[in-house]
Design a protein around this motif. Structure first.
Motif, PDB file in Angstrom:
ATOM      1  N   GLU A   1       0.808  -1.136  -0.023  1.00  0.00           N
ATOM      2  CA  GLU A   1      -0.039  -0.117  -0.180  1.00  0.00           C
ATOM      3  C   GLU A   1       0.788   1.179  -0.054  1.00  0.00           C
ATOM      4  O   GLU A   1       0.302   2.215  -0.239  1.00  0.00           O
ATOM      5  N   ILE A   2       2.291   1.099   0.176  1.00  0.00           N
ATOM      6  CA  ILE A   2       2.921   2.400   0.244  1.00  0.00           C
ATOM      7  C   ILE A   2       3.569   2.773  -0.937  1.00  0.00           C
ATOM      8  O   ILE A   2       3.987   1.950  -1.669  1.00  0.00           O
TER       9      ILE A   2
ATOM     10  N   ILE B   1      -1.169   4.672   0.586  1.00  0.00           N
ATOM     11  CA  ILE B   1      -0.682   5.874   1.409  1.00  0.00           C
ATOM     12  C   ILE B   1       0.685   6.029   0.875  1.00  0.00           C
ATOM     13  O   ILE B   1       1.557   5.184   0.428  1.00  0.00           O
ATOM     14  N   TYR B   2       1.118   7.246   1.260  1.00  0.00           N
ATOM     15  CA  TYR B   2       2.493   7.672   0.998  1.00  0.00           C
ATOM     16  C   TYR B   2       3.401   7.086   2.056  1.00  0.00           C
ATOM     17  O   TYR B   2       2.998   6.867   3.309  1.00  0.00           O
ATOM     18  N   ASN B   3       4.615   7.005   1.620  1.00  0.00           N
ATOM     19  CA  ASN B   3       5.808   6.613   2.756  1.00  0.00           C
ATOM     20  C   ASN B   3       6.391   7.761   3.473  1.00  0.00           C
ATOM     21  O   ASN B   3       7.043   8.392   3.077  1.00  0.00           O
TER      22      ASN B   3
ATOM     23  N   THR C   1      10.710  -1.730   7.309  1.00  0.00           N
ATOM     24  CA  THR C   1       9.693  -1.028   8.199  1.00  0.00           C
ATOM     25  C   THR C   1       8.522  -1.988   7.532  1.00  0.00           C
ATOM     26  O   THR C   1       8.467  -2.092   6.187  1.00  0.00           O
TER      27      THR C   1
ATOM     28  N   GLY D   1       5.376  -5.056   8.578  1.00  0.00           N
ATOM     29  CA  GLY D   1       5.391  -6.570   8.342  1.00  0.00           C
ATOM     30  C   GLY D   1       6.066  -7.194   9.507  1.00  0.00           C
ATOM     31  O   GLY D   1       6.641  -8.535   8.965  1.00  0.00           O
TER      32      GLY D   1
ATOM     33  N   SER E   1       4.316  -7.751  12.452  1.00  0.00           N
ATOM     34  CA  SER E   1       3.394  -8.321  13.435  1.00  0.00           C
ATOM     35  C   SER E   1       3.237  -9.818  13.450  1.00  0.00           C
ATOM     36  O   SER E   1       3.708 -10.542  12.252  1.00  0.00           O
TER      37      SER E   1
ATOM     38  N   GLU F   1       1.908 -12.550  10.924  1.00  0.00           N
ATOM     39  CA  GLU F   1       1.767 -12.021   9.364  1.00  0.00           C
ATOM     40  C   GLU F   1       2.606 -12.967   8.262  1.00  0.00           C
ATOM     41  O   GLU F   1       3.603 -13.173   8.795  1.00  0.00           O
TER      42      GLU F   1
ATOM     43  N   PRO G   1       8.019  -1.789  13.141  1.00  0.00           N
ATOM     44  CA  PRO G   1       6.577  -2.065  12.684  1.00  0.00           C
ATOM     45  C   PRO G   1       6.428  -0.993  11.738  1.00  0.00           C
ATOM     46  O   PRO G   1       7.037   0.067  11.694  1.00  0.00           O
TER      47      PRO G   1
HETATM   48  P1  AMP Z   1       2.563  -2.941   9.334  1.00  0.00           P
HETATM   49  O1  AMP Z   1       3.530  -3.094  10.363  1.00  0.00           O
HETATM   50  O2  AMP Z   1       3.079  -3.542   8.134  1.00  0.00           O
HETATM   51  O3  AMP Z   1       1.296  -3.980   9.588  1.00  0.00           O
HETATM   52  O4  AMP Z   1       1.940  -1.655   9.075  1.00  0.00           O
HETATM   53  C1  AMP Z   1       1.344  -1.096  10.095  1.00  0.00           C
HETATM   54  C2  AMP Z   1       0.488  -0.005   9.493  1.00  0.00           C
HETATM   55  O5  AMP Z   1       1.590   1.119   9.315  1.00  0.00           O
HETATM   56  C3  AMP Z   1      -0.334   0.033   8.062  1.00  0.00           C
HETATM   57  O6  AMP Z   1      -1.463   0.692   8.497  1.00  0.00           O
HETATM   58  C4  AMP Z   1       0.539   0.549   7.206  1.00  0.00           C
HETATM   59  O7  AMP Z   1      -0.391   0.818   6.194  1.00  0.00           O
HETATM   60  C5  AMP Z   1       1.321   1.506   7.839  1.00  0.00           C
HETATM   61  N1  AMP Z   1       2.668   1.825   7.161  1.00  0.00           N
HETATM   62  C6  AMP Z   1       3.551   0.730   7.163  1.00  0.00           C
HETATM   63  N2  AMP Z   1       4.529   1.283   6.454  1.00  0.00           N
HETATM   64  C7  AMP Z   1       4.356   2.690   6.337  1.00  0.00           C
HETATM   65  C8  AMP Z   1       5.455   3.690   5.634  1.00  0.00           C
HETATM   66  N3  AMP Z   1       6.411   3.438   5.197  1.00  0.00           N
HETATM   67  N4  AMP Z   1       4.723   5.015   5.884  1.00  0.00           N
HETATM   68  C9  AMP Z   1       3.476   5.158   6.369  1.00  0.00           C
HETATM   69  N5  AMP Z   1       2.717   4.329   6.897  1.00  0.00           N
HETATM   70  C10 AMP Z   1       3.276   2.894   6.868  1.00  0.00           C
END
Ligand code: AMP
Ligand code: MG
Length: 401
Positions: free
Chosen positions: A181-182, A194-196, A243, A245, A247, A250, A295
Protein backbone atom coordinates in the motif's frame (compact mmCIF):
# COMPACT_ATOMS: atom_id res chain seq x y z
CA UNK A 1 1.75 -9.30 30.62
CA UNK A 2 3.90 -12.30 31.29
CA UNK A 3 4.45 -13.20 27.66
CA UNK A 4 5.61 -9.74 26.62
CA UNK A 5 9.29 -8.79 26.82
CA UNK A 6 11.08 -5.71 28.06
CA UNK A 7 12.76 -2.96 26.07
CA UNK A 8 15.93 -3.51 28.12
CA UNK A 9 16.14 -7.19 27.17
CA UNK A 10 15.60 -6.44 23.48
CA UNK A 11 18.17 -3.65 23.57
CA UNK A 12 20.73 -5.91 25.25
CA UNK A 13 20.14 -8.54 22.55
CA UNK A 14 20.49 -5.92 19.83
CA UNK A 15 23.75 -4.51 21.18
CA UNK A 16 25.32 -7.84 22.08
CA UNK A 17 28.65 -8.23 20.33
CA UNK A 18 28.41 -4.88 18.48
CA UNK A 19 31.90 -3.43 18.17
CA UNK A 20 32.78 0.12 17.18
CA UNK A 21 33.57 0.47 13.48
CA UNK A 22 37.18 1.00 12.34
CA UNK A 23 38.77 4.43 12.62
CA UNK A 24 39.66 6.82 9.82
CA UNK A 25 41.84 9.93 9.94
CA UNK A 26 40.08 13.12 8.94
CA UNK A 27 40.92 16.79 8.95
CA UNK A 28 39.38 18.53 11.94
CA UNK A 29 37.05 20.35 9.57
CA UNK A 30 35.68 17.10 8.19
CA UNK A 31 35.60 15.59 11.67
CA UNK A 32 32.87 17.95 12.93
CA UNK A 33 30.03 15.85 14.35
CA UNK A 34 32.15 12.67 14.37
CA UNK A 35 33.21 10.52 17.34
CA UNK A 36 36.85 10.31 18.44
CA UNK A 37 38.33 6.84 17.96
CA UNK A 38 41.26 7.51 20.29
CA UNK A 39 41.99 9.88 23.12
CA UNK A 40 43.79 13.09 22.16
CA UNK A 41 46.58 14.15 24.53
CA UNK A 42 47.41 17.82 25.05
CA UNK A 43 50.95 18.71 24.01
CA UNK A 44 50.64 22.45 24.65
CA UNK A 45 49.65 24.50 27.66
CA UNK A 46 46.59 26.65 26.99
CA UNK A 47 46.99 29.51 27.28
CA UNK A 48 50.62 28.97 26.21
CA UNK A 49 51.87 31.97 28.27
CA UNK A 50 50.61 34.25 31.05
CA UNK A 51 48.59 36.98 29.41
CA UNK A 52 46.44 39.95 30.25
CA UNK A 53 42.68 39.58 30.72
CA UNK A 54 42.23 43.36 30.32
CA UNK A 55 43.36 46.44 28.50
CA UNK A 56 45.39 48.25 31.17
CA UNK A 57 48.80 48.36 32.85
CA UNK A 58 51.06 45.50 33.93
CA UNK A 59 53.27 46.01 36.97
CA UNK A 60 54.75 44.36 40.04
CA UNK A 61 52.05 44.49 42.75
CA UNK A 62 54.61 45.98 45.17
CA UNK A 63 54.69 49.13 42.97
CA UNK A 64 50.91 49.76 43.10
CA UNK A 65 49.55 52.92 44.77
CA UNK A 66 51.25 55.86 43.05
CA UNK A 67 52.59 57.30 39.79
CA UNK A 68 54.55 54.96 37.50
CA UNK A 69 56.38 55.62 34.26
CA UNK A 70 55.04 53.60 31.28
CA UNK A 71 58.23 51.87 30.09
CA UNK A 72 56.89 49.71 27.26
CA UNK A 73 53.82 48.86 25.22
CA UNK A 74 52.69 45.25 24.72
CA UNK A 75 49.92 44.54 22.25
CA UNK A 76 48.45 41.05 21.75
CA UNK A 77 50.87 39.09 19.58
CA UNK A 78 53.98 40.95 20.80
CA UNK A 79 56.56 39.68 23.29
CA UNK A 80 57.48 42.23 25.97
CA UNK A 81 60.86 43.03 27.54
CA UNK A 82 61.56 42.29 31.22
CA UNK A 83 59.86 45.02 33.24
CA UNK A 84 61.99 47.48 35.19
CA UNK A 85 60.76 47.73 38.79
CA UNK A 86 59.08 51.04 39.53
CA UNK A 87 57.63 51.23 36.00
CA UNK A 88 54.62 49.66 34.31
CA UNK A 89 53.81 48.36 30.84
CA UNK A 90 50.87 49.49 28.75
CA UNK A 91 49.23 46.15 27.91
CA UNK A 92 46.24 44.96 25.90
CA UNK A 93 43.95 41.95 26.29
CA UNK A 94 45.87 38.80 25.30
CA UNK A 95 49.24 40.58 25.56
CA UNK A 96 52.06 38.52 27.13
CA UNK A 97 52.81 39.50 30.74
CA UNK A 98 56.45 40.64 30.79
CA UNK A 99 58.91 39.02 33.23
CA UNK A 100 58.89 41.09 36.44
CA UNK A 101 55.16 41.98 36.28
CA UNK A 102 52.66 39.99 38.32
CA UNK A 103 49.36 41.89 37.98
CA UNK A 104 47.35 44.00 35.57
CA UNK A 105 45.20 47.00 36.48
CA UNK A 106 42.36 47.76 34.10
CA UNK A 107 42.74 51.09 32.34
CA UNK A 108 39.42 52.43 33.68
CA UNK A 109 40.94 52.49 37.19
CA UNK A 110 44.06 54.47 36.18
CA UNK A 111 44.72 58.17 35.58
CA UNK A 112 47.09 59.06 32.78
CA UNK A 113 49.28 62.13 32.78
CA UNK A 114 52.09 62.61 30.28
CA UNK A 115 54.35 59.55 30.26
CA UNK A 116 53.09 58.50 33.69
CA UNK A 117 50.06 56.69 35.01
CA UNK A 118 48.48 56.70 38.46
CA UNK A 119 47.87 53.15 39.74
CA UNK A 120 45.43 52.53 42.63
CA UNK A 121 46.77 50.92 45.80
CA UNK A 122 46.56 47.32 46.93
CA UNK A 123 46.42 45.39 43.70
CA UNK A 124 46.79 41.69 44.53
CA UNK A 125 49.44 39.62 42.73
CA UNK A 126 47.86 37.66 39.88
CA UNK A 127 45.05 40.16 39.33
CA UNK A 128 43.72 40.11 35.75
CA UNK A 129 46.31 37.60 34.60
CA UNK A 130 45.25 34.51 32.69
CA UNK A 131 47.82 31.96 33.80
CA UNK A 132 49.68 29.71 31.40
CA UNK A 133 48.04 26.25 31.42
CA UNK A 134 44.94 27.41 33.32
CA UNK A 135 42.67 25.82 30.70
CA UNK A 136 44.79 22.87 29.54
CA UNK A 137 48.14 21.51 30.76
CA UNK A 138 50.53 19.79 28.36
CA UNK A 139 50.48 16.05 29.07
CA UNK A 140 46.83 15.99 30.20
CA UNK A 141 44.17 14.17 28.22
CA UNK A 142 42.59 16.85 26.05
CA UNK A 143 39.61 14.77 24.84
CA UNK A 144 38.69 11.15 25.63
CA UNK A 145 37.89 8.32 23.22
CA UNK A 146 34.22 8.43 22.31
CA UNK A 147 33.97 12.22 22.53
CA UNK A 148 31.51 13.70 20.07
CA UNK A 149 33.34 16.43 18.19
CA UNK A 150 30.98 19.32 18.65
CA UNK A 151 31.72 23.04 18.85
CA UNK A 152 33.78 23.29 22.04
CA UNK A 153 35.74 20.08 21.32
CA UNK A 154 36.66 21.42 17.87
CA UNK A 155 37.83 24.63 19.53
CA UNK A 156 39.94 22.60 21.95
CA UNK A 157 41.62 20.69 19.10
CA UNK A 158 42.40 23.94 17.31
CA UNK A 159 43.79 25.35 20.59
CA UNK A 160 46.48 22.65 20.35
CA UNK A 161 47.21 23.42 16.69
CA UNK A 162 45.84 19.97 15.77
CA UNK A 163 44.67 19.60 12.17
CA UNK A 164 43.78 15.91 11.92
CA UNK A 165 42.13 13.32 14.20
CA UNK A 166 41.14 9.64 14.20
CA UNK A 167 37.37 9.26 14.21
CA UNK A 168 35.00 6.33 13.80
CA UNK A 169 33.75 5.55 10.34
CA UNK A 170 30.06 6.38 10.02
CA UNK A 171 27.74 3.35 10.03
CA UNK A 172 26.36 2.54 6.59
CA UNK A 173 22.62 1.96 6.69
CA UNK A 174 20.16 0.60 4.16
CA UNK A 175 16.52 1.39 4.87
CA UNK A 176 14.00 -0.85 3.14
CA UNK A 177 10.25 -0.21 2.99
CA UNK A 178 7.70 -3.01 2.83
CA UNK A 179 3.99 -2.82 2.18
CA UNK A 180 2.06 -2.99 -1.08
CA UNK A 181 0.00 0.00 0.00
CA UNK A 182 3.06 2.27 0.31
CA UNK A 183 3.75 4.78 -2.47
CA UNK A 184 6.59 7.29 -2.84
CA UNK A 185 5.74 11.00 -2.82
CA UNK A 186 5.73 12.19 -6.44
CA UNK A 187 3.63 9.21 -7.56
CA UNK A 188 -0.16 9.38 -7.81
CA UNK A 189 -2.03 7.87 -4.89
CA UNK A 190 -4.37 5.02 -5.87
CA UNK A 191 -7.28 3.68 -3.85
CA UNK A 192 -6.15 2.06 -0.60
CA UNK A 193 -2.63 3.49 -0.93
CA UNK A 194 -0.71 5.80 1.39
CA UNK A 195 2.51 7.71 1.01
CA UNK A 196 5.73 6.50 2.58
CA UNK A 197 6.15 8.67 5.68
CA UNK A 198 8.57 6.38 7.44
CA UNK A 199 11.32 6.67 4.87
CA UNK A 200 12.16 10.38 5.12
CA UNK A 201 11.52 10.37 8.85
CA UNK A 202 13.84 7.48 9.61
CA UNK A 203 16.44 8.64 7.11
CA UNK A 204 16.61 11.98 8.86
CA UNK A 205 16.77 10.42 12.33
CA UNK A 206 19.46 7.94 11.28
CA UNK A 207 21.57 10.71 9.79
CA UNK A 208 21.15 12.70 13.01
CA UNK A 209 22.27 9.58 14.88
CA UNK A 210 25.51 9.59 12.88
CA UNK A 211 24.77 7.29 9.94
CA UNK A 212 26.51 7.79 6.63
CA UNK A 213 24.14 8.79 3.85
CA UNK A 214 21.29 6.28 4.15
CA UNK A 215 20.44 4.24 1.04
CA UNK A 216 16.71 3.64 0.68
CA UNK A 217 14.74 1.16 -1.40
CA UNK A 218 11.40 -0.59 -1.43
CA UNK A 219 11.21 -4.36 -1.11
CA UNK A 220 9.35 -6.13 -3.90
CA UNK A 221 6.58 -8.36 -2.68
CA UNK A 222 8.06 -11.75 -3.54
CA UNK A 223 10.33 -14.18 -1.76
CA UNK A 224 13.22 -14.20 -4.21
CA UNK A 225 13.24 -10.41 -4.71
CA UNK A 226 13.12 -9.84 -0.95
CA UNK A 227 16.03 -12.20 -0.35
CA UNK A 228 18.10 -10.54 -3.06
CA UNK A 229 17.35 -7.05 -1.73
CA UNK A 230 18.31 -8.05 1.82
CA UNK A 231 21.48 -9.86 0.73
CA UNK A 232 22.60 -6.84 -1.30
CA UNK A 233 21.81 -4.53 1.62
CA UNK A 234 23.78 -6.71 4.05
CA UNK A 235 26.86 -6.66 1.77
CA UNK A 236 27.04 -2.88 1.71
CA UNK A 237 25.68 -1.95 5.13
CA UNK A 238 26.43 -2.26 8.82
CA UNK A 239 22.75 -1.92 9.59
CA UNK A 240 19.77 -3.07 7.52
CA UNK A 241 16.38 -1.75 8.56
CA UNK A 242 12.96 -2.69 7.29
CA UNK A 243 9.65 -1.06 8.10
CA UNK A 244 6.32 -2.86 8.23
CA UNK A 245 5.32 -6.47 8.25
CA UNK A 246 6.70 -7.65 11.59
CA UNK A 247 3.39 -8.30 13.31
CA UNK A 248 3.36 -11.79 14.71
CA UNK A 249 1.67 -14.31 12.49
CA UNK A 250 1.72 -12.08 9.42
CA UNK A 251 2.57 -13.71 6.13
CA UNK A 252 5.74 -11.89 5.27
CA UNK A 253 8.73 -12.37 3.02
CA UNK A 254 11.14 -10.31 5.15
CA UNK A 255 11.10 -12.73 8.06
CA UNK A 256 11.67 -15.74 5.83
CA UNK A 257 14.48 -13.96 3.96
CA UNK A 258 16.30 -12.86 7.12
CA UNK A 259 16.04 -16.40 8.49
CA UNK A 260 17.38 -17.84 5.26
CA UNK A 261 20.30 -15.40 5.12
CA UNK A 262 21.20 -15.26 8.80
CA UNK A 263 19.30 -15.32 12.04
CA UNK A 264 16.14 -13.66 13.25
CA UNK A 265 14.57 -13.08 16.64
CA UNK A 266 11.03 -11.81 16.92
CA UNK A 267 10.24 -9.79 20.00
CA UNK A 268 6.88 -8.84 21.44
CA UNK A 269 7.62 -5.87 23.65
CA UNK A 270 5.49 -4.77 26.58
CA UNK A 271 5.34 -1.25 25.18
CA UNK A 272 2.96 1.00 23.32
CA UNK A 273 3.59 1.91 20.57
CA UNK A 274 5.96 -0.52 18.90
CA UNK A 275 5.05 -3.94 20.28
CA UNK A 276 6.49 -6.11 17.50
CA UNK A 277 10.21 -5.80 16.79
CA UNK A 278 12.44 -8.04 14.71
CA UNK A 279 16.15 -8.24 15.45
CA UNK A 280 18.64 -10.26 13.47
CA UNK A 281 22.06 -10.69 11.95
CA UNK A 282 22.92 -10.94 8.28
CA UNK A 283 26.40 -12.36 7.62
CA UNK A 284 27.85 -11.06 4.35
CA UNK A 285 31.38 -12.08 3.46
CA UNK A 286 33.87 -10.44 5.78
CA UNK A 287 31.31 -8.77 8.01
CA UNK A 288 27.91 -9.14 9.58
CA UNK A 289 25.14 -6.57 9.24
CA UNK A 290 22.68 -6.03 12.05
CA UNK A 291 19.05 -6.31 11.07
CA UNK A 292 16.23 -4.33 12.70
CA UNK A 293 12.65 -4.77 11.55
CA UNK A 294 10.42 -1.97 12.80
CA UNK A 295 6.63 -2.05 12.66
CA UNK A 296 5.00 -0.01 9.91
CA UNK A 297 3.14 2.54 12.00
CA UNK A 298 5.02 5.81 11.68
CA UNK A 299 4.75 6.48 15.42
CA UNK A 300 6.16 3.03 16.19
CA UNK A 301 9.02 3.79 13.81
CA UNK A 302 9.68 7.13 15.50
CA UNK A 303 9.73 5.61 18.99
CA UNK A 304 11.64 2.53 17.82
CA UNK A 305 14.28 4.71 16.21
CA UNK A 306 14.96 6.53 19.48
CA UNK A 307 14.81 3.41 21.65
CA UNK A 308 16.75 1.01 19.41
CA UNK A 309 18.38 2.61 16.37
CA UNK A 310 20.08 5.42 18.26
CA UNK A 311 21.78 3.06 20.76
CA UNK A 312 22.82 0.80 17.88
CA UNK A 313 24.38 3.76 16.05
CA UNK A 314 26.04 4.78 19.31
CA UNK A 315 27.54 1.32 19.79
CA UNK A 316 28.86 1.27 16.21
CA UNK A 317 30.30 4.76 16.68
CA UNK A 318 31.81 3.94 20.07
CA UNK A 319 29.79 6.82 21.55
CA UNK A 320 28.80 5.61 25.01
CA UNK A 321 26.62 8.67 25.60
CA UNK A 322 24.33 7.59 22.76
CA UNK A 323 23.50 4.17 24.15
CA UNK A 324 20.96 5.55 26.63
CA UNK A 325 18.59 8.50 26.50
CA UNK A 326 18.92 11.08 29.30
CA UNK A 327 16.11 10.84 31.85
CA UNK A 328 14.37 13.81 33.43
CA UNK A 329 11.41 14.37 35.72
CA UNK A 330 8.51 16.51 34.59
CA UNK A 331 5.00 17.36 35.65
CA UNK A 332 2.30 15.78 33.53
CA UNK A 333 0.24 18.30 31.57
CA UNK A 334 -2.35 15.58 30.86
CA UNK A 335 -4.39 12.76 32.39
CA UNK A 336 -3.94 9.23 31.20
CA UNK A 337 -4.34 5.61 32.19
CA UNK A 338 -2.34 2.67 30.89
CA UNK A 339 -3.16 -0.99 30.37
CA UNK A 340 -0.76 -3.90 30.51
CA UNK A 341 1.90 -2.24 28.35
CA UNK A 342 4.24 0.62 29.24
CA UNK A 343 3.28 3.70 27.24
CA UNK A 344 5.88 5.92 25.56
CA UNK A 345 3.92 9.13 25.11
CA UNK A 346 5.35 11.77 22.83
CA UNK A 347 5.53 15.03 24.79
CA UNK A 348 6.67 18.58 24.24
CA UNK A 349 8.63 20.00 27.18
CA UNK A 350 7.94 23.45 28.51
CA UNK A 351 10.60 24.88 30.82
CA UNK A 352 8.74 27.02 33.36
CA UNK A 353 9.66 28.70 36.66
CA UNK A 354 7.79 25.91 38.44
CA UNK A 355 9.80 23.22 36.66
CA UNK A 356 9.38 21.21 33.50
CA UNK A 357 5.90 20.66 32.13
CA UNK A 358 5.29 17.75 29.71
CA UNK A 359 2.49 18.43 27.24
CA UNK A 360 1.05 15.62 25.16
CA UNK A 361 -0.68 15.84 21.79
CA UNK A 362 -4.37 14.99 22.38
CA UNK A 363 -4.33 11.81 20.27
CA UNK A 364 -1.59 9.35 21.25
CA UNK A 365 -2.69 6.59 18.88
CA UNK A 366 0.21 4.83 17.15
CA UNK A 367 -1.16 5.79 13.75
CA UNK A 368 -1.13 9.52 14.52
CA UNK A 369 2.19 11.02 13.45
CA UNK A 370 1.01 14.49 14.54
CA UNK A 371 1.80 13.30 18.08
CA UNK A 372 5.50 13.25 17.20
CA UNK A 373 5.64 16.81 15.87
CA UNK A 374 7.50 18.93 18.39
CA UNK A 375 8.08 15.90 20.66
CA UNK A 376 11.09 16.70 22.85
CA UNK A 377 10.74 13.61 25.00
CA UNK A 378 9.06 10.27 25.49
CA UNK A 379 7.09 10.21 28.73
CA UNK A 380 7.42 6.71 30.14
CA UNK A 381 4.09 5.76 31.74
CA UNK A 382 4.37 2.40 33.54
CA UNK A 383 1.80 -0.37 32.96
CA UNK A 384 -1.49 -0.28 34.88
CA UNK A 385 -1.08 3.27 36.13
CA UNK A 386 -3.19 6.37 36.35
CA UNK A 387 -1.60 9.76 35.80
CA UNK A 388 -3.28 13.05 36.58
CA UNK A 389 -2.32 16.59 35.64
CA UNK A 390 0.56 17.72 37.87
CA UNK A 391 1.83 14.22 38.69
CA UNK A 392 5.56 13.71 38.43
CA UNK A 393 6.51 11.56 35.45
CA UNK A 394 9.74 10.18 34.00
CA UNK A 395 10.71 11.35 30.54
CA UNK A 396 13.40 10.25 28.11
CA UNK A 397 14.85 13.34 26.55
CA UNK A 398 15.20 13.23 22.77
CA UNK A 399 18.15 15.58 22.85
CA UNK A 400 20.12 15.83 19.65
CA UNK A 401 21.53 12.91 17.72
P1 AMP B 1 2.46 -3.16 9.31
O1 AMP B 1 3.49 -3.11 10.42
O2 AMP B 1 3.07 -3.54 8.01
O3 AMP B 1 1.30 -4.01 9.70
O4 AMP B 1 1.95 -1.69 9.13
C1 AMP B 1 1.22 -1.03 10.13
C2 AMP B 1 0.59 0.22 9.59
O5 AMP B 1 1.61 1.13 9.20
C3 AMP B 1 -0.25 -0.01 8.34
O6 AMP B 1 -1.41 0.80 8.47
C4 AMP B 1 0.62 0.45 7.23
O7 AMP B 1 -0.12 0.91 6.13
C5 AMP B 1 1.40 1.57 7.87
N1 AMP B 1 2.70 1.74 7.22
C6 AMP B 1 3.58 0.77 6.92
N2 AMP B 1 4.68 1.27 6.34
C7 AMP B 1 4.47 2.61 6.25
C8 AMP B 1 5.26 3.69 5.73
N3 AMP B 1 6.45 3.47 5.17
N4 AMP B 1 4.74 4.95 5.80
C9 AMP B 1 3.53 5.15 6.37
N5 AMP B 1 2.77 4.18 6.88
C10 AMP B 1 3.21 2.91 6.82
MG1 MG C 1 2.44 -4.13 6.16
Amino acid sequence: MADLQSVEAALAALLEGVRPLPAQRLSCQQAAGRVLAEAVPAHLDVPPFDNSAMDGYALHHGDAGGWLEVSQRIAAGAAGEPLTRGTCARIFTGGAIPPGADCVVMQERCDIEGAGVHIPAEIPAGDNIRRRGRDVSAGDELLPTGELLEAAALGHLAGQGITEVAVRRRPRVVLLSTGDEIVDPGQPLGPGQIYNSNRPMLKRLLERFGADEVRVASIPDDAEGTRRALAAAAREANVVITTGGVSVGEEDHVKAAVEALGQLDLWRLAIRPGKPLALGRLPAGDHEARFVGLPGNPVSCFVGAWLFLRPLMGALLGAQSMTTLPRLSARAGFDTTTGPRQHYMRVALEFTHEGILAKAFRDQNSGVLSSCIGADALAVIPPESRIEVGDSIDCLWLSGG
